[in-house]
Design a protein around this motif. Structure first.
Motif, PDB file in Angstrom:
ATOM      1  N   ARG A  54      -6.511  39.146  20.915  1.00  0.00           N
ATOM      2  CA  ARG A  54      -6.051  40.330  21.650  1.00  0.00           C
ATOM      3  C   ARG A  54      -7.070  40.719  22.708  1.00  0.00           C
ATOM      4  O   ARG A  54      -8.267  40.515  22.543  1.00  0.00           O
ATOM      5  N   SER A  55      -6.576  41.292  23.784  1.00  0.00           N
ATOM      6  CA  SER A  55      -7.480  41.787  24.815  1.00  0.00           C
ATOM      7  C   SER A  55      -6.757  42.796  25.688  1.00  0.00           C
ATOM      8  O   SER A  55      -5.659  42.536  26.173  1.00  0.00           O
ATOM      9  N   GLU A  56      -7.388  43.913  25.873  1.00  0.00           N
ATOM     10  CA  GLU A  56      -6.844  44.942  26.766  1.00  0.00           C
ATOM     11  C   GLU A  56      -7.046  44.555  28.228  1.00  0.00           C
ATOM     12  O   GLU A  56      -6.330  44.996  29.095  1.00  0.00           O
ATOM     13  N   SER A  57      -8.035  43.712  28.491  1.00  0.00           N
ATOM     14  CA  SER A  57      -8.350  43.360  29.879  1.00  0.00           C
ATOM     15  C   SER A  57      -7.727  42.034  30.319  1.00  0.00           C
ATOM     16  O   SER A  57      -8.064  41.514  31.368  1.00  0.00           O
ATOM     17  N   GLY A  58      -6.843  41.484  29.495  1.00  0.00           N
ATOM     18  CA  GLY A  58      -6.113  40.294  29.912  1.00  0.00           C
ATOM     19  C   GLY A  58      -6.834  38.978  29.695  1.00  0.00           C
ATOM     20  O   GLY A  58      -6.436  37.968  30.261  1.00  0.00           O
ATOM     21  N   ASN A  59      -7.857  38.945  28.871  1.00  0.00           N
ATOM     22  CA  ASN A  59      -8.527  37.667  28.633  1.00  0.00           C
ATOM     23  C   ASN A  59      -8.509  37.297  27.149  1.00  0.00           C
ATOM     24  O   ASN A  59      -9.467  36.791  26.609  1.00  0.00           O
ATOM     25  N   GLY A  60      -7.379  37.530  26.509  1.00  0.00           N
ATOM     26  CA  GLY A  60      -7.194  37.107  25.124  1.00  0.00           C
ATOM     27  C   GLY A  60      -6.886  35.620  25.082  1.00  0.00           C
ATOM     28  O   GLY A  60      -6.833  34.936  26.111  1.00  0.00           O
ATOM     29  N   LEU A  61      -6.678  35.116  23.895  1.00  0.00           N
ATOM     30  CA  LEU A  61      -6.368  33.691  23.749  1.00  0.00           C
ATOM     31  C   LEU A  61      -4.977  33.380  24.282  1.00  0.00           C
ATOM     32  O   LEU A  61      -4.024  34.091  23.994  1.00  0.00           O
ATOM     33  N   VAL A  62      -4.870  32.296  25.034  1.00  0.00           N
ATOM     34  CA  VAL A  62      -3.555  31.832  25.488  1.00  0.00           C
ATOM     35  C   VAL A  62      -3.058  30.708  24.597  1.00  0.00           C
ATOM     36  O   VAL A  62      -1.879  30.373  24.620  1.00  0.00           O
ATOM     37  N   ALA A  63      -3.944  30.123  23.801  1.00  0.00           N
ATOM     38  CA  ALA A  63      -3.574  29.052  22.879  1.00  0.00           C
ATOM     39  C   ALA A  63      -4.587  29.021  21.741  1.00  0.00           C
ATOM     40  O   ALA A  63      -5.741  29.431  21.905  1.00  0.00           O
ATOM     41  N   PHE A  64      -4.137  28.552  20.592  1.00  0.00           N
ATOM     42  CA  PHE A  64      -5.022  28.425  19.440  1.00  0.00           C
ATOM     43  C   PHE A  64      -4.659  27.156  18.686  1.00  0.00           C
ATOM     44  O   PHE A  64      -3.493  26.924  18.380  1.00  0.00           O
ATOM     45  N   THR A  65      -5.647  26.335  18.402  1.00  0.00           N
ATOM     46  CA  THR A  65      -5.450  25.105  17.639  1.00  0.00           C
ATOM     47  C   THR A  65      -5.959  25.327  16.228  1.00  0.00           C
ATOM     48  O   THR A  65      -7.110  25.715  16.037  1.00  0.00           O
ATOM     49  N   TYR A  66      -5.096  25.096  15.258  1.00  0.00           N
ATOM     50  CA  TYR A  66      -5.481  25.275  13.859  1.00  0.00           C
ATOM     51  C   TYR A  66      -5.933  23.925  13.307  1.00  0.00           C
ATOM     52  O   TYR A  66      -5.167  22.979  13.237  1.00  0.00           O
ATOM     53  N   LEU A  67      -7.201  23.868  12.909  1.00  0.00           N
ATOM     54  CA  LEU A  67      -7.775  22.657  12.325  1.00  0.00           C
ATOM     55  C   LEU A  67      -7.878  22.803  10.810  1.00  0.00           C
ATOM     56  O   LEU A  67      -7.819  23.891  10.282  1.00  0.00           O
ATOM     57  N   ARG A  68      -8.099  21.711  10.146  1.00  0.00           N
ATOM     58  CA  ARG A  68      -8.348  21.659   8.702  1.00  0.00           C
ATOM     59  C   ARG A  68      -7.090  21.898   7.878  1.00  0.00           C
ATOM     60  O   ARG A  68      -7.119  22.566   6.853  1.00  0.00           O
ATOM     61  N   MET A  69      -5.969  21.385   8.316  1.00  0.00           N
ATOM     62  CA  MET A  69      -4.760  21.494   7.507  1.00  0.00           C
ATOM     63  C   MET A  69      -4.839  20.420   6.427  1.00  0.00           C
ATOM     64  O   MET A  69      -4.865  19.236   6.715  1.00  0.00           O
ATOM     65  N   ASN A  70      -4.889  20.860   5.181  1.00  0.00           N
ATOM     66  CA  ASN A  70      -4.983  19.931   4.072  1.00  0.00           C
ATOM     67  C   ASN A  70      -4.308  20.532   2.841  1.00  0.00           C
ATOM     68  O   ASN A  70      -3.708  21.603   2.916  1.00  0.00           O
ATOM     69  N   LYS A  71      -4.420  19.862   1.718  1.00  0.00           N
ATOM     70  CA  LYS A  71      -3.760  20.306   0.489  1.00  0.00           C
ATOM     71  C   LYS A  71      -4.191  21.715   0.084  1.00  0.00           C
ATOM     72  O   LYS A  71      -3.392  22.499  -0.427  1.00  0.00           O
ATOM     73  N   LYS A  72      -5.436  22.047   0.318  1.00  0.00           N
ATOM     74  CA  LYS A  72      -5.968  23.356  -0.054  1.00  0.00           C
ATOM     75  C   LYS A  72      -5.214  24.491   0.651  1.00  0.00           C
ATOM     76  O   LYS A  72      -5.107  25.594   0.132  1.00  0.00           O
ATOM     77  N   LEU A  73      -4.687  24.201   1.820  1.00  0.00           N
ATOM     78  CA  LEU A  73      -3.948  25.196   2.592  1.00  0.00           C
ATOM     79  C   LEU A  73      -2.732  25.705   1.826  1.00  0.00           C
ATOM     80  O   LEU A  73      -2.310  26.839   2.007  1.00  0.00           O
ATOM     81  N   PHE A  74      -2.179  24.873   0.962  1.00  0.00           N
ATOM     82  CA  PHE A  74      -0.952  25.225   0.246  1.00  0.00           C
ATOM     83  C   PHE A  74      -1.214  25.789  -1.149  1.00  0.00           C
ATOM     84  O   PHE A  74      -0.286  26.010  -1.910  1.00  0.00           O
ATOM     85  N   GLU A  75      -2.467  26.024  -1.491  1.00  0.00           N
ATOM     86  CA  GLU A  75      -2.822  26.535  -2.813  1.00  0.00           C
ATOM     87  C   GLU A  75      -2.957  28.054  -2.800  1.00  0.00           C
ATOM     88  O   GLU A  75      -3.407  28.645  -1.816  1.00  0.00           O
ATOM     89  N   GLY A  76      -2.595  28.678  -3.924  1.00  0.00           N
ATOM     90  CA  GLY A  76      -2.782  30.115  -4.108  1.00  0.00           C
ATOM     91  C   GLY A  76      -2.204  30.938  -2.970  1.00  0.00           C
ATOM     92  O   GLY A  76      -1.078  30.718  -2.525  1.00  0.00           O
ATOM     93  N   ASP A  77      -2.997  31.884  -2.490  1.00  0.00           N
ATOM     94  CA  ASP A  77      -2.552  32.766  -1.403  1.00  0.00           C
ATOM     95  C   ASP A  77      -2.785  32.152  -0.030  1.00  0.00           C
ATOM     96  O   ASP A  77      -2.432  32.756   0.981  1.00  0.00           O
ATOM     97  N   ASN A  78      -3.373  30.983   0.027  1.00  0.00           N
ATOM     98  CA  ASN A  78      -3.716  30.377   1.316  1.00  0.00           C
ATOM     99  C   ASN A  78      -2.495  30.201   2.208  1.00  0.00           C
ATOM    100  O   ASN A  78      -2.566  30.452   3.418  1.00  0.00           O
TER     101      ASN A  78
END
Length: 127
Positions: A54-78
């Motif tokens: 987020r940014s009030e001045s217009g320089n927030g993220l325009v894209a985000f790459t999610y790394l580290r997708m693995n089995k742990k991602l699907f466990e518990g509340d993850n």
């Protein structure tokens, strides 16, 4: 990461670095994209990315790459944390809490993953 999560001996500021990069991209008139550097699945880590996005001045993220997708991602509340994060990012960085049930059948709610984790066994005829 938040500065308070850094060991004092590191003498660094992750949040300060992000502020500097955001300021430079705004000054240069270029877009800012990001990615997660660490393997973290907690709501606090996602909240930090949302804060950066987020940014009030217009320089927030325009894209985000999610790394580290693995089995742990699907466990518990993850999984729920990731889905809430993705939904929040798609809603312009608004913090959105997902329901435990999904009347729209989007397969994003937590119960979908829990239901899919049930092991099914096939019965076979002895040969």
């Amino acid at each position: 990461m938040r500065d308070q999560e850094q060991p004092e001996s590191a003498n660094c500021s992750a949040e300060g670095l992000v502020r500097q990069v955001k300021m430079v991209t705004r000054t240069a008139g270029i877009e800012l994209a990001g990615e997660n550097a660490l393997e973290r699945y907690d709501a606090g880590a996602y909240a930090q990315v949302l804060s950066t996005s987020r940014s009030e001045s217009g320089n927030g993220l325009v894209a985000f790459t999610y790394l580290r997708m693995n089995k742990k991602l699907f466990e518990g509340d993850n999984w729920q944390h990731l889905v809430e994060f993705v939904k929040s990012m798609s809603e312009g960085g608004q913090n959105i809490r997902l329901a435990e049930c999904d009347s729209c059948k989007t397969n994003l709610y937590v119960g979908f993953i829990k239901d899919k984790n049930v092991k099914r066994t096939k019965k076979g005829a002895p040969v």
